[in-house]
Design an enzyme around this catalytic site. Structure first.
Site, PDB file in Angstrom:
ATOM      1  N   CYS A 248      46.760  16.442  88.246  1.00 15.01           N
ATOM      2  CA  CYS A 248      46.556  16.189  89.672  1.00 15.01           C
ATOM      3  C   CYS A 248      46.114  17.475  90.382  1.00 15.01           C
ATOM      4  CB  CYS A 248      47.781  15.658  90.405  1.00 15.01           C
ATOM      5  SG  CYS A 248      48.334  14.082  89.783  1.00 15.01           S
TER       6      CYS A 248
ATOM      7  N   ARG B 139      41.824  18.628  86.562  1.00 13.41           N
ATOM      8  CA  ARG B 139      43.267  18.395  86.600  1.00 13.41           C
ATOM      9  C   ARG B 139      43.624  16.909  86.638  1.00 13.41           C
ATOM     10  NH1 ARG B 139      45.970  23.054  88.130  1.00 13.41           N
ATOM     11  NH2 ARG B 139      47.782  21.811  88.666  1.00 13.41           N
TER      12      ARG B 139
ATOM     13  N   TRP C 227      45.962  12.303  88.117  1.00 15.21           N
ATOM     14  CA  TRP C 227      46.177  12.047  86.705  1.00 15.21           C
ATOM     15  C   TRP C 227      47.475  11.254  86.686  1.00 15.21           C
ATOM     16  CZ3 TRP C 227      49.964  13.367  83.007  1.00 15.21           C
ATOM     17  CH2 TRP C 227      49.571  13.226  81.674  1.00 15.21           C
TER      18      TRP C 227
ATOM     19  N   ASN D  47      51.610  16.505  93.681  1.00 14.44           N
ATOM     20  CA  ASN D  47      51.441  16.732  92.250  1.00 14.44           C
ATOM     21  C   ASN D  47      52.823  17.053  91.698  1.00 14.44           C
ATOM     22  OD1 ASN D  47      50.665  17.609  89.696  1.00 14.44           O
ATOM     23  ND2 ASN D  47      50.092  19.644  90.426  1.00 14.44           N
ATOM     24  N   GLY D  48      53.249  16.323  90.675  1.00 15.26           N
ATOM     25  CA  GLY D  48      54.579  16.552  90.116  1.00 15.26           C
ATOM     26  C   GLY D  48      55.258  15.225  89.858  1.00 15.26           C
TER      27      GLY D  48
ATOM     28  N   GLU E 234      43.078  24.018  65.182  1.00 13.57           N
ATOM     29  CA  GLU E 234      42.352  24.103  66.452  1.00 13.57           C
ATOM     30  C   GLU E 234      41.034  23.316  66.378  1.00 13.57           C
ATOM     31  OE1 GLU E 234      43.042  24.787  69.337  1.00 13.57           O
ATOM     32  OE2 GLU E 234      41.200  25.287  70.369  1.00 13.57           O
TER      33      GLU E 234
ATOM     34  N   LYS F 151      40.135  20.231  68.843  1.00  7.45           N
ATOM     35  CA  LYS F 151      38.928  20.193  69.675  1.00  7.45           C
ATOM     36  C   LYS F 151      38.171  18.885  69.450  1.00  7.45           C
ATOM     37  CE  LYS F 151      39.632  22.581  72.057  1.00  7.45           C
ATOM     38  NZ  LYS F 151      40.685  23.528  72.148  1.00  7.45           N
TER      39      LYS F 151
ATOM     40  N   GLU G 144      40.072  15.828  70.916  1.00  4.42           N
ATOM     41  CA  GLU G 144      40.129  15.836  72.383  1.00  4.42           C
ATOM     42  C   GLU G 144      38.846  15.347  73.036  1.00  4.42           C
ATOM     43  OE1 GLU G 144      42.331  19.375  74.524  1.00  4.42           O
ATOM     44  OE2 GLU G 144      41.087  20.082  72.889  1.00  4.42           O
TER      45      GLU G 144
ATOM     46  N   HIS H 195      49.420  17.170  48.843  1.00  6.03           N
ATOM     47  CA  HIS H 195      50.761  16.587  48.954  1.00  6.03           C
ATOM     48  C   HIS H 195      50.765  15.349  49.855  1.00  6.03           C
ATOM     49  CE1 HIS H 195      52.416  19.958  46.771  1.00  6.03           C
ATOM     50  NE2 HIS H 195      51.695  20.758  47.552  1.00  6.03           N
TER      51      HIS H 195
ATOM     52  N   LYS I 272      43.985  19.246  82.437  1.00  4.59           N
ATOM     53  CA  LYS I 272      44.286  20.654  82.196  1.00  4.59           C
ATOM     54  C   LYS I 272      45.548  20.986  82.989  1.00  4.59           C
ATOM     55  CE  LYS I 272      41.452  24.642  81.353  1.00  4.59           C
ATOM     56  NZ  LYS I 272      41.352  24.433  79.905  1.00  4.59           N
TER      57      LYS I 272
HETATM   58  C1  F6R Z   1      43.495  21.989  74.271  1.00  3.87           C
HETATM   59  C2  F6R Z   1      44.174  22.397  75.483  1.00  3.87           C
HETATM   60  C3  F6R Z   1      45.647  22.183  75.551  1.00  3.87           C
HETATM   61  C4  F6R Z   1      46.304  23.441  76.159  1.00  3.87           C
HETATM   62  C5  F6R Z   1      47.803  23.191  76.379  1.00  3.87           C
HETATM   63  C6  F6R Z   1      48.491  24.417  76.902  1.00  3.87           C
HETATM   64  O1  F6R Z   1      42.127  22.211  74.350  1.00  3.87           O
HETATM   65  O2  F6R Z   1      43.585  22.878  76.393  1.00  3.87           O
HETATM   66  O3  F6R Z   1      46.185  21.876  74.310  1.00  3.87           O
HETATM   67  O4  F6R Z   1      46.098  24.503  75.293  1.00  3.87           O
HETATM   68  O5  F6R Z   1      47.970  22.139  77.281  1.00  3.87           O
HETATM   69  O6  F6R Z   1      47.943  24.828  78.098  1.00  3.87           O
HETATM   70  P1  F6R Z   1      48.165  26.295  78.645  1.00  3.87           P
HETATM   71  O7  F6R Z   1      47.495  27.225  77.715  1.00  3.87           O
HETATM   72  O8  F6R Z   1      47.541  26.281  80.012  1.00  3.87           O
HETATM   73  O9  F6R Z   1      49.646  26.518  78.697  1.00  3.87           O
END
Ligand code: F6R
Length: 609
Positions: free
Chosen positions: A2, A27, A74, A100-101, A481, A485, A488, A504, A604
């Site tokens: 949000c 967000r 969100w 937001n929260g 990672e 990626k 996501e 395994h 994010k």
């Molecule tokens: C993946 C991604 C998330 C963040 C996670 C932690 O691409 O962006 O997995 O890495 O939500 O976020 P931060 O680093 O802001 O604590």
């Protein structure tokens, strides 16, 4: 998680709010809305969808008035619907709020308010706040907000306007981020800096349980008991251009391509005359550094992957035992922390609720906390003893890319610094490590220059349904990672595994439909073993796409596709190997018709636990 933007000034609020909101769309992007005070009345427009579409459909910009609040959502409580979109207002429509929260006691509060005759028209937890404020209003909006907030359990960043007090914008926060931007005859509130960067670079960070009363000329901040607090105004170093796409189709692509620059900037000022100069930033004495017996890293998602790379670095070069914990799990054990334990929190946003909760748990147990954070002044930064900022600039793409590589750089600098002070790396070795580090920007640029080659590979795999990513040693977290990626942004199911673990279990999945991405860079540690793992895949018909070291003539005969990275030291290989994986995921997402900047269901800055 949000986004909130608020404005009070002499200009029409709606266009400013929309512009700011667009910068926060990372967000939350399932619905959005604006409320302004126009001619003494609150006017609201909101709908489901992305801001541009809502603007096209219902014309948010047409709202008049010089005071307003806005929100991109969100969803947490209540489905994605127009009714659940913010802003919300009370029955008489003279108070409006964005939030937001999560309000944890909202059911209890809702029952109480309903029994008093308050009517709810959404399924959100947010709506209780506006009715609660309404129930306490006796002529002073600030007092009513304070009384309401005292009854609320949970987290909130909120913006509120009232037509009963039309020249004020109210802001408050607890656990969710909110900043105040200071302008000339205008002031702003926002969840994050990029929303207001084109208007001002002067900000006040609201702390927990603080309430701000904002007019166009003045900002007064109070604690939850109504006592005035003096707040510092901070100057933000980022510029507005950094939060623009700059000609790239997506923020994710721009941020991938920014990595050579970001690495140079993260290193800048931290190296001088072949020495790592972290002394001042870290502030620990040599004795304190020598006394560290154990490090616990807490982080989530991509930052957690950076933590695992850090584990390899710190154990190998600084000889400190490291444990890497999911921040979300950390406090549900009873972590053992003694006075030789140091906690490192890694977070791009500095606002991730789970990471914040983990450092609070660590603090309760008296651990010293170093945080590696990108957003200056964020909650994690403020609650740490030592902050090492990554200098990645604003990361807008939801999938983290440049923040990850900058986190690895900081971990590397910290490792070499600790290693040299602890006597495990001599002067010449520090010099060599710095030389390796300095090679990275150009090496990464050379991978980026191969974008068409990587795109070509993406074209061959974008229609696949599953993928397996394998890596060993320090490249195992890079497999994790790479898989993260891909899933996501492309929504292809992908798993990251330590290469040898494949046999395994996951080996059962391998057939000719299954692409296996293997980080198989040449070194004298795991390379030979990875080649064996590749042969196990090939024997079962799997298709292998390998990340290989330029000039490796041996691997070609075992794999189906090669993506090349230049040679650097083993410890720095993750910084190179991750780049083609980021690009591969990006191009596949675009080929599948996805918007990689707004992956479905993701946001994010995950500010809820
Ligand atoms: C993946 C991604 C998330 C963040 C996670 C932690 O691409 O962006 O997995 O890495 O939500 O976020 P931060 O680093 O802001 O604590």
């Amino acid at each position: 998680m949000c986004g909130i933007v608020g404005y009070i000034g002499e200009k029409k609020a709606a266009p400013i709010l929309i512009k700011g909101l667009k910068k926060l769309e990372y967000r939350g992007y399932d619905s959005a809305g604006i409320a302004t005070i126009d001619n003494g009345k609150i006017a609201i427009k909101k709908d489901i969808g992305k801001i541009d579409d809502i603007e096209k459909n219902i014309g948010l910009k047409s709202l008049d008035g010089c005071v307003g609040i806005s929100h991109c959502r969100w969803a947490t409580h209540g489905k994605v619907s127009r009714e659940n979109a913010h802003p919300h207002c009370n029955f008489e429509k003279n108070i409006s709020i964005v939030h937001n929260g999560i309000i944890e006691n909202y059911t209890e509060l809702k029952n109480k308010l309903e029994s008093k005759g308050f009517k709810f028209c959404s399924e959100t937890d947010t709506e209780v706040i506006v009715h609660l404020v309404d129930s306490y209003y006796e002529g002073d909006i600030k007092e009513a907000v304070i009384k309401a907030l005292k009854e609320i359990d949970g987290s909130y960043a909120l913006g509120l306007i009232s037509s009963k007090d039309p020249d004020k914008l109210i802001a408050a926060r607890k656990e969710s981020p909110l900043i105040i931007g200071i302008g000339e005859k205008e002031n702003f509130i926002a969840s994050d800096v990029p929303a207001i960067l084109n208007k001002t670079n002067k900000v006040i960070y609201l702390d927990n349980e603080e309430i701000a009363l904002i007019t166009k000329d003045k900002v007064d901040v109070f604690d939850i008991n109504g006592s005035k607090i003096k707040k510092k105004v901070h100057k933000i170093e980022w510029d507005a251009e950094q939060a623009e796409k700059g000609g790239y189709e997506h923020f994710m692509l721009k941020e991938i391509f920014e990595q050579p620059k970001v690495i140079s900037e993260t290193v800048e000022g931290r190296i001088s005359n072949d020495e790592i100069t972290l002394k001042k930033e870290i502030g620990l004495t040599k004795e304190e550094i020598k006394k560290i017996r154990r490090i616990i890293v807490v982080a989530c998602g991509t930052s957690w992957h950076a933590g695992i790379v850090g584990e390899f670095m710190l154990e190998e070069l600084a000889k400190i035992p490291v444990e890497v914990e999911y921040a979300s799990e950390f406090r549900y054990r009873d972590p053992i922390i003694d006075d030789g334990t140091m906690v490192i929190a890694i977070s791009q946003s500095g606002e991730t609720a789970d990471t914040l909760a983990a450092i609070r748990e660590a603090r309760k147990k008296k651990a010293k906390i170093i945080s590696i954070v990108n957003v200056i002044g964020s909650a994690i930064a403020r609650e740490s003893d030592i902050v090492l900022y990554t200098k990645a600039g604003p990361e807008i793409g939801v999938a983290s890319t440049k923040a990850f590589t900058s986190q690895l750089i900081v971990l590397y600098l910290l490792t070499v610094y600790f290693g040299s002070i602890r006597g495990f790396i001599d002067k010449q070795q520090v010099k060599n490590r710095i030389r390796d580090l300095r090679m990275l920007p150009l090496q990464i640029q050379s991978i980026l220059d191969e974008k068409n080659y990587i795109k070509l590979h993406a074209k061959q795999f974008y229609h696949k349904k599953n993928a397996l990513y394998l890596g060993r040693g320090i490249n195992y977290p890079i497999a994790l990672e790479g898989a993260l990626k891909l899933k996501e942004v492309s929504y292809i199911h992908a798993e990251g595994y330590p290469a040898a673990e494949m046999k395994h279990g996951p080996i059962a999945l391998i057939d000719k439909e299954m692409p296996i991405v293997v980080v198989a860079t040449k070194d004298n540690r795991t390379y030979k073993k990875v080649l064996s793992n590749i042969q196990e895949v090939k024997a079962r018909g799997g298709i292998v796409i390998a990340i290989v070291t330029k000039g490796d003539k041996e691997i070609g005969k075992f794999v189906d596709h090669n993506l090349y990275v230049p040679k650097n030291s083993y410890i720095l290989t993750p910084l190179l190997a991750v780049i083609p994986l980021q690009m591969f995921a990006y191009y596949i997402a675009v080929m599948r018709g996805n918007d990689p900047d707004y992956p479905k269901n993701l946001a994010k800055s995950v500010c809820v636990e």
